[in-house]
Design a protein around this motif. Sequence first.
Motif, PDB file in Angstrom:
ATOM      1  N   ALA A 107       1.012  -1.224  -0.059  1.00 36.80           N
ATOM      2  CA  ALA A 107       0.040  -0.022   0.195  1.00 36.80           C
ATOM      3  C   ALA A 107       0.859   1.306   0.090  1.00 36.80           C
ATOM      4  CB  ALA A 107      -1.011   0.029   1.229  1.00 36.80           C
ATOM      5  N   ALA A 108       1.935   1.266   0.814  1.00 38.59           N
ATOM      6  CA  ALA A 108       2.857   2.317   0.954  1.00 38.59           C
ATOM      7  C   ALA A 108       3.541   2.714  -0.601  1.00 38.59           C
ATOM      8  CB  ALA A 108       3.734   2.118   2.017  1.00 38.59           C
ATOM      9  N   VAL A 109       4.285   1.814  -1.077  1.00 33.95           N
ATOM     10  CA  VAL A 109       4.960   2.063  -2.190  1.00 33.95           C
ATOM     11  C   VAL A 109       3.963   2.021  -3.411  1.00 33.95           C
ATOM     12  CG1 VAL A 109       6.848   0.610  -3.710  1.00 33.95           C
ATOM     13  CG2 VAL A 109       6.786   0.466  -1.359  1.00 33.95           C
ATOM     14  N   ALA A 110       3.036   1.583  -3.401  1.00 33.99           N
ATOM     15  CA  ALA A 110       1.793   1.945  -4.644  1.00 33.99           C
ATOM     16  C   ALA A 110       1.520   3.218  -4.519  1.00 33.99           C
ATOM     17  CB  ALA A 110       0.648   0.740  -4.305  1.00 33.99           C
ATOM     18  N   ARG A 111       1.359   4.050  -3.487  1.00 32.74           N
ATOM     19  CA  ARG A 111       1.124   5.568  -3.475  1.00 32.74           C
ATOM     20  C   ARG A 111       2.228   6.454  -3.655  1.00 32.74           C
ATOM     21  NH1 ARG A 111      -2.238   5.508   2.033  1.00 32.74           N
ATOM     22  NH2 ARG A 111      -3.114   3.929   1.241  1.00 32.74           N
ATOM     23  N   ALA A 112       3.524   5.675  -3.550  1.00 33.23           N
ATOM     24  CA  ALA A 112       4.902   6.570  -3.696  1.00 33.23           C
ATOM     25  C   ALA A 112       5.596   5.718  -4.870  1.00 33.23           C
ATOM     26  CB  ALA A 112       5.411   6.630  -2.323  1.00 33.23           C
ATOM     27  N   ALA A 113       4.805   5.165  -5.781  1.00 37.69           N
ATOM     28  CA  ALA A 113       5.672   4.490  -6.929  1.00 37.69           C
ATOM     29  C   ALA A 113       6.721   5.474  -7.584  1.00 37.69           C
ATOM     30  CB  ALA A 113       4.877   4.031  -7.867  1.00 37.69           C
ATOM     31  N   ASP A 114       6.679   6.591  -7.708  1.00 39.72           N
ATOM     32  CA  ASP A 114       7.344   7.482  -8.251  1.00 39.72           C
ATOM     33  C   ASP A 114       8.739   7.688  -7.635  1.00 39.72           C
ATOM     34  OD1 ASP A 114       6.236   8.896  -6.517  1.00 39.72           O
ATOM     35  OD2 ASP A 114       6.639  10.838  -7.321  1.00 39.72           O
ATOM     36  N   ARG A 115       8.896   7.403  -6.271  1.00 39.18           N
ATOM     37  CA  ARG A 115      10.022   7.343  -5.575  1.00 39.18           C
ATOM     38  C   ARG A 115      10.322   6.283  -4.368  1.00 39.18           C
ATOM     39  NH1 ARG A 115       5.692   9.986  -3.877  1.00 39.18           N
ATOM     40  NH2 ARG A 115       5.268  10.649  -1.775  1.00 39.18           N
ATOM     41  N   ALA A 116       9.781   5.157  -4.627  1.00 31.47           N
ATOM     42  CA  ALA A 116       9.731   3.829  -4.059  1.00 31.47           C
ATOM     43  C   ALA A 116       9.738   2.919  -4.847  1.00 31.47           C
ATOM     44  CB  ALA A 116       9.197   3.728  -2.781  1.00 31.47           C
ATOM     45  N   ILE A 117      10.448   1.469  -4.535  1.00 25.77           N
ATOM     46  CA  ILE A 117      10.308   0.300  -5.131  1.00 25.77           C
ATOM     47  C   ILE A 117      10.172  -0.724  -4.196  1.00 25.77           C
ATOM     48  CG2 ILE A 117      12.931   0.086  -5.596  1.00 25.77           C
ATOM     49  CD1 ILE A 117      10.501  -0.538  -8.327  1.00 25.77           C
ATOM     50  N   LEU A 118       9.274  -1.763  -4.426  1.00 25.89           N
ATOM     51  CA  LEU A 118       8.955  -2.833  -3.250  1.00 25.89           C
ATOM     52  C   LEU A 118       9.789  -4.083  -3.741  1.00 25.89           C
ATOM     53  CD1 LEU A 118       7.241  -3.751  -1.108  1.00 25.89           C
ATOM     54  CD2 LEU A 118       5.775  -4.440  -2.643  1.00 25.89           C
ATOM     55  N   ILE A 119      10.786  -4.198  -2.842  1.00 23.53           N
ATOM     56  CA  ILE A 119      11.745  -5.385  -2.934  1.00 23.53           C
ATOM     57  C   ILE A 119      10.944  -6.733  -2.350  1.00 23.53           C
ATOM     58  CG2 ILE A 119      13.842  -6.420  -2.554  1.00 23.53           C
ATOM     59  CD1 ILE A 119      14.022  -3.694  -4.162  1.00 23.53           C
ATOM     60  N   PRO A 120      10.916  -7.722  -3.204  1.00 16.00           N
ATOM     61  CA  PRO A 120      10.233  -9.100  -2.393  1.00 16.00           C
ATOM     62  C   PRO A 120      10.561  -9.183  -1.181  1.00 16.00           C
ATOM     63  CG  PRO A 120      10.890  -9.553  -4.920  1.00 16.00           C
ATOM     64  CD  PRO A 120      11.511  -8.235  -4.396  1.00 16.00           C
TER      65      PRO A 120
END
Length: 266
Positions: free
Chosen positions: A52-65
């Motif tokens: 949820a966090a990274v989805a709303r900050a996709a321009d500045r974060a990336i979700l590692i498995p």
Amino acid sequence: MKYRYGELTWPEVKEAAAAKRVAVVPIATIEDHGHHLPIDTDLRLCNAVCEAAVARAADRAILIPAINHGYSPHHMDFPGAITIGAHTLIDYGVDVCTSLAHHGFDTILIVNGHGSNTPFIDIIARLAVVKSGVLAAAVNYWSAPGVREVAERLRESEKVGGMNHACEFETSLYLAIAPDLVDMSKARHELSHRPTENYWTDLVAGDGPLVMMEHWSSLSETGVMGDPTKASAEKGRALLEAAANGIVALVDEMRARVRAPRVDRH
Ligand SMILES: [Zn+2]
């Protein structure tokens, strides 16, 4: 915009690193969570918050498995727990950070979903800083900014101990994320960890100065510590929202941090 690391192509990974997106690394464990919650609770909740966090900050974060497995030796009396040795876990976490640093990610936020991983995520972040020169930090998702205020407002369980493990807090989140996997008819209130003058533990109220962890089977009959009977999906949605926003705030704070060069002052 893609935000799940594993879904990127390698040229997209290169772009994500160049764009200084913060690598968000979830870490949790698999262990007993009472009779009413699945053993994947810590992992599922942590993943949901990070997603949820990274989805709303996709321009500045990336979700590692996620690092799925963690430090749970004190839970081995209950069927289900998978525990990773302390040194192995540290080495594993540092290797993940080192790999990300190698590809150019210079900011790493480790987001933890399992209380007993706490000392290890601190060490992993510290070692990533000294070994790779990245800016690395660690946080328990329930300690992300803004979560405590929401939890205290919603709380119906005991002020200290009611939100601990498979409790009002975790059960509410699971009800918000995957209600079909929660059996509330089996939820039991259990507050058997015997708090004393300097020893107590609670996800929201925090821990006492005497930090210790006994075998879970000596602390709990069902595996629960706290009061899951007070849980609701509505509370879970509010907690999920607060935790996701809190992680985004940390991502932004880390990105904004002024980097000063290391200086050899011999
Ligand atoms: Zn848990």
